[in-house]
Design a protein around this motif. Sequence first.
Motif, PDB file in Angstrom:
ATOM      1  N   LEU A  43       0.854  -1.197   0.000  1.00 45.03           N
ATOM      2  CA  LEU A  43       0.000   0.000   0.000  1.00 45.03           C
ATOM      3  C   LEU A  43       0.882   1.237   0.000  1.00 45.03           C
ATOM      4  CD1 LEU A  43      -2.764   1.464   0.399  1.00 45.03           C
ATOM      5  CD2 LEU A  43      -2.396   1.207   2.870  1.00 45.03           C
ATOM      6  N   LEU A  44       0.648   2.127  -0.934  1.00 41.14           N
ATOM      7  CA  LEU A  44       1.350   3.412  -1.005  1.00 41.14           C
ATOM      8  C   LEU A  44       0.347   4.520  -0.732  1.00 41.14           C
ATOM      9  CD1 LEU A  44       3.718   5.301  -1.690  1.00 41.14           C
ATOM     10  CD2 LEU A  44       3.145   5.017  -4.111  1.00 41.14           C
ATOM     11  N   ILE A  45       0.562   5.253   0.360  1.00 36.86           N
ATOM     12  CA  ILE A  45      -0.312   6.365   0.731  1.00 36.86           C
ATOM     13  C   ILE A  45       0.414   7.657   0.371  1.00 36.86           C
ATOM     14  CG2 ILE A  45      -1.612   7.455   2.590  1.00 36.86           C
ATOM     15  CD1 ILE A  45      -1.265   4.782   4.164  1.00 36.86           C
ATOM     16  N   ILE A  46      -0.056   8.335  -0.660  1.00 34.46           N
ATOM     17  CA  ILE A  46       0.509   9.624  -1.045  1.00 34.46           C
ATOM     18  C   ILE A  46      -0.241  10.686  -0.249  1.00 34.46           C
ATOM     19  CG2 ILE A  46       0.876  11.265  -2.920  1.00 34.46           C
ATOM     20  CD1 ILE A  46       2.624   8.796  -3.105  1.00 34.46           C
ATOM     21  N   ALA A  47       0.434  11.258   0.726  1.00 35.03           N
ATOM     22  CA  ALA A  47      -0.210  12.175   1.670  1.00 35.03           C
ATOM     23  C   ALA A  47       0.323  13.580   1.457  1.00 35.03           C
ATOM     24  CB  ALA A  47       0.045  11.728   3.110  1.00 35.03           C
ATOM     25  N   ASN A 267       3.237  -7.391   2.861  1.00 29.30           N
ATOM     26  CA  ASN A 267       2.392  -6.561   3.719  1.00 29.30           C
ATOM     27  C   ASN A 267       3.180  -5.346   4.198  1.00 29.30           C
ATOM     28  OD1 ASN A 267       0.287  -8.432   3.491  1.00 29.30           O
ATOM     29  ND2 ASN A 267       1.049  -9.623   5.228  1.00 29.30           N
ATOM     30  N   ILE A 268       3.346  -4.420   3.288  1.00 26.31           N
ATOM     31  CA  ILE A 268       4.081  -3.198   3.599  1.00 26.31           C
ATOM     32  C   ILE A 268       3.224  -1.998   3.206  1.00 26.31           C
ATOM     33  CG2 ILE A 268       5.334  -3.404   1.388  1.00 26.31           C
ATOM     34  CD1 ILE A 268       7.635  -1.819   2.749  1.00 26.31           C
ATOM     35  N   ALA A 269       3.048  -1.090   4.152  1.00 24.45           N
ATOM     36  CA  ALA A 269       2.299   0.148   3.901  1.00 24.45           C
ATOM     37  C   ALA A 269       3.230   1.318   4.163  1.00 24.45           C
ATOM     38  CB  ALA A 269       1.073   0.227   4.813  1.00 24.45           C
ATOM     39  N   VAL A 270       3.420   2.159   3.178  1.00 24.77           N
ATOM     40  CA  VAL A 270       4.291   3.315   3.347  1.00 24.77           C
ATOM     41  C   VAL A 270       3.486   4.584   3.084  1.00 24.77           C
ATOM     42  CG1 VAL A 270       6.280   1.953   2.619  1.00 24.77           C
ATOM     43  CG2 VAL A 270       5.133   3.405   0.944  1.00 24.77           C
ATOM     44  N   VAL A 271       3.826   5.631   3.810  1.00 26.84           N
ATOM     45  CA  VAL A 271       3.167   6.917   3.617  1.00 26.84           C
ATOM     46  C   VAL A 271       4.233   7.961   3.338  1.00 26.84           C
ATOM     47  CG1 VAL A 271       3.175   7.448   6.096  1.00 26.84           C
ATOM     48  CG2 VAL A 271       1.536   8.589   4.604  1.00 26.84           C
ATOM     49  N   GLY A 272       3.953   8.838   2.409  1.00 26.36           N
ATOM     50  CA  GLY A 272       4.930   9.871   2.082  1.00 26.36           C
ATOM     51  C   GLY A 272       4.370  10.829   1.063  1.00 26.36           C
ATOM     52  N   ASP A 273       5.184  11.820   0.723  1.00 30.90           N
ATOM     53  CA  ASP A 273       4.781  12.838  -0.248  1.00 30.90           C
ATOM     54  C   ASP A 273       5.976  13.123  -1.138  1.00 30.90           C
ATOM     55  OD1 ASP A 273       3.762  14.926  -1.683  1.00 30.90           O
ATOM     56  OD2 ASP A 273       3.499  16.298   0.008  1.00 30.90           O
ATOM     57  N   ASP A 274       5.876  12.721  -2.384  1.00 31.06           N
ATOM     58  CA  ASP A 274       6.977  12.976  -3.313  1.00 31.06           C
ATOM     59  C   ASP A 274       7.301  14.454  -3.399  1.00 31.06           C
ATOM     60  OD1 ASP A 274       4.257  12.689  -4.593  1.00 31.06           O
ATOM     61  OD2 ASP A 274       5.299  13.684  -6.252  1.00 31.06           O
ATOM     62  N   ALA A 275       6.290  15.316  -3.179  1.00 30.33           N
ATOM     63  CA  ALA A 275       6.506  16.761  -3.268  1.00 30.33           C
ATOM     64  C   ALA A 275       7.307  17.298  -2.087  1.00 30.33           C
ATOM     65  CB  ALA A 275       5.165  17.490  -3.347  1.00 30.33           C
ATOM     66  N   GLN A 276       7.539  16.471  -1.073  1.00 31.86           N
ATOM     67  CA  GLN A 276       8.314  16.908   0.087  1.00 31.86           C
ATOM     68  C   GLN A 276       9.607  16.116   0.238  1.00 31.86           C
ATOM     69  OE1 GLN A 276       5.990  18.182   3.693  1.00 31.86           O
ATOM     70  NE2 GLN A 276       4.312  17.117   2.669  1.00 31.86           N
ATOM     71  N   SER A 277      10.112  15.591  -0.868  1.00 30.17           N
ATOM     72  CA  SER A 277      11.395  14.894  -0.856  1.00 30.17           C
ATOM     73  C   SER A 277      12.511  15.927  -0.995  1.00 30.17           C
ATOM     74  CB  SER A 277      11.461  13.886  -2.011  1.00 30.17           C
ATOM     75  OG  SER A 277      12.698  13.223  -2.013  1.00 30.17           O
TER      76      SER A 277
END
Length: 692
Positions: A43-47, A267-277
């Motif tokens: 699961l990729l959560i783009i936040a 079963n890996i869930a990551v959250v992040g924002d490419d715009a804040q790299s």
Amino acid sequence: MAESELPRRYPLPSRESHRAPRDLRQELNAEQAAAATFGTGPLLIIAGAGTGKTRTLTYRVADLLQRGTPPERILLLTFTRRAAEEMLSRVERLVGSAGRQVHGGTFHATGHRLLRRFGPSAGVAADFTIMDQGDAEDLMHLSRAEHGGIEARKKRFPKKESLHHIYSRHVNTDLPIPTILGADYPAFVDYEAAIARIFADYTERKAARNLVDYDDLLLFWLAMLEGSDALGRQIAACYDHLLVDEYQDTNTLQARILRAMCRDHANIAVVGDDAQSIYAFRGASFRNILDFPRTFDGTTIVTLEENYRSVQPILDVSNVLISRATERFTKNLWTRRVGGDRPWLVAVQDEPQQTRFVVERILELHEQGMPLREMAVLFRAGYMSADLEVELTNRNIPFDKWGGLKFLEAAHVKDVLAFLRVLENPRDEVSWYRILNLLPGIGEVTARDLMRQLSERGWLLDEFADLPAPSRAREAQRALGTLLTRLRQAPEGDGHVGRDIARIRALYDDLLREKYDTPEPRLNDLEQLQGIAAGFPSRGAFLAALALEPPQSTQDLGTGTEDDETDALVLSTVHSAKGKEWDAVFLIWAVDGWFPLSRSIGNEEELEEERRLMYVAMTRARNHLAVTYPLNSYSSRRGADYSIDQLSRFLDREVRSMMERVVPKFDGLQQTPPEPAAGVDLRALMRGRFKG
């Protein structure tokens, strides 16, 4: 150090009766709920900024627990210890004490725990000592002296700090050393062979002294996963679910670790924002988050776009700014908040008038009831606030500047910790060398001779006082030997690490008073260090906690909360401001060469990161955003004493059209049309309005 050994910032939960499962979906918006209650698989959560990523990840952990996942089978990875503590505390409030049993912490803390447990079967003794960056650089210096001497006498050779940076970047990014030298240190390309010899010797020195550096915690974790199929499966089998915060900040090494930990499940869930790299300089890879769907087949992507922080006009400007990025996940931030002023674009003549505008606007907002601590001035690099700091001081406006010397980098703190390090690991040559050079009558030659003799006697601390030494060094040698013996024999118990530091200070404080003309602030630091140490159950636990997440100050390891009565303006680089928010934000020096920095112009990847950095700055503001740009400046940093400045290329015509153009007059603020009419002499207009 076991995680249970960490001092707690909050009390343990009381025994509780069984509670009925909560309907978590009802407490989240639709997108957050979809992510939090997702089933199995990647699961990729783009936040987006301010969209509640921490809340979503917290509820994801709570949902797994309510579905019956054993808490010890869940691993939550964050980039700060405080973030993990905060999330697990929230989980505990949601579903009860099971939340406290979830394994949560930083990548390095988790690597440390696994290395203590599994390292002995991979050739790393469990009683290893972790070096901080300063100690690692000092050990690198010993290797440099051994293998870089000939080259250094010919012409300039990289110093220990540069060598350590090259080594660390190589380990974390997997980039070849020649590539790093060519990109960051072209002057040292011819020294590739010598640098490789230094790194080999540095590695051997660590092994011989049972030392690991910060990077080893990740490197050895990956080596255990990939180096032995049986051991790798044993480690990976510890967890059924992995959750990762701030995934855009991971480096190549961390991404490989995660892939290896998911060898038997996805079963890996990551959250992040490419715009804040924005941390490429630390080795973070922008590609990790972009390539996640390709790395983990069958990835589900959930995008969080509802913003709970900023008013819509601020989001509109930020959305357009980041839409120019060449590679990104598409998202459009929106909010249910109504109203709000358009962000200001403030043209000023030069730096002094930029400072004057910022200070007077801050005072104006403060008079309207906004606390100083709810305002921040952000800038691309620390030196850009120099003029502002002087003016704030002259006006008696309190401020905190984020950055500067870290607490553990202070010499007096490192001195005291060196005593504890040799007690934990008598083979720690770097700490021995630091201690011995503090003592009267002992110089470099005597220090090296004493260490050689102690090595020949198996590093037995009780032997130190009897080693042959010059007469001028005998008194100090006996005093140190007596201290080490007493510390080694001292009984353990509650607060004993604090008592160890008190005994060390009986010797060290007099040395400190001799060394510094103003010892009082440093003595106060040691007093706080002593109090903090008393909360740890062992020297090893205390030293490991300091190494795993170095504090900026003693407050970072304290158990109290911030003083709500403290009201001070925040000055911060944008990097240090990430993850924070304020009612009002001032972004200064929005001109080409300053933001973006001149060194990034011409490098597409660096320029794109600069764009993301400005996006981060703008999205820190809740209600008020002002972006200032001087029309000219005086700065030798730009290659000349005087320059005509050009508005940052990121603030193009469409971005500007969504901002309120403001020209300061120091008896008030005059708002002007979005773009000057043709034929207006803008510089003449500025000069006329800035009189007085």
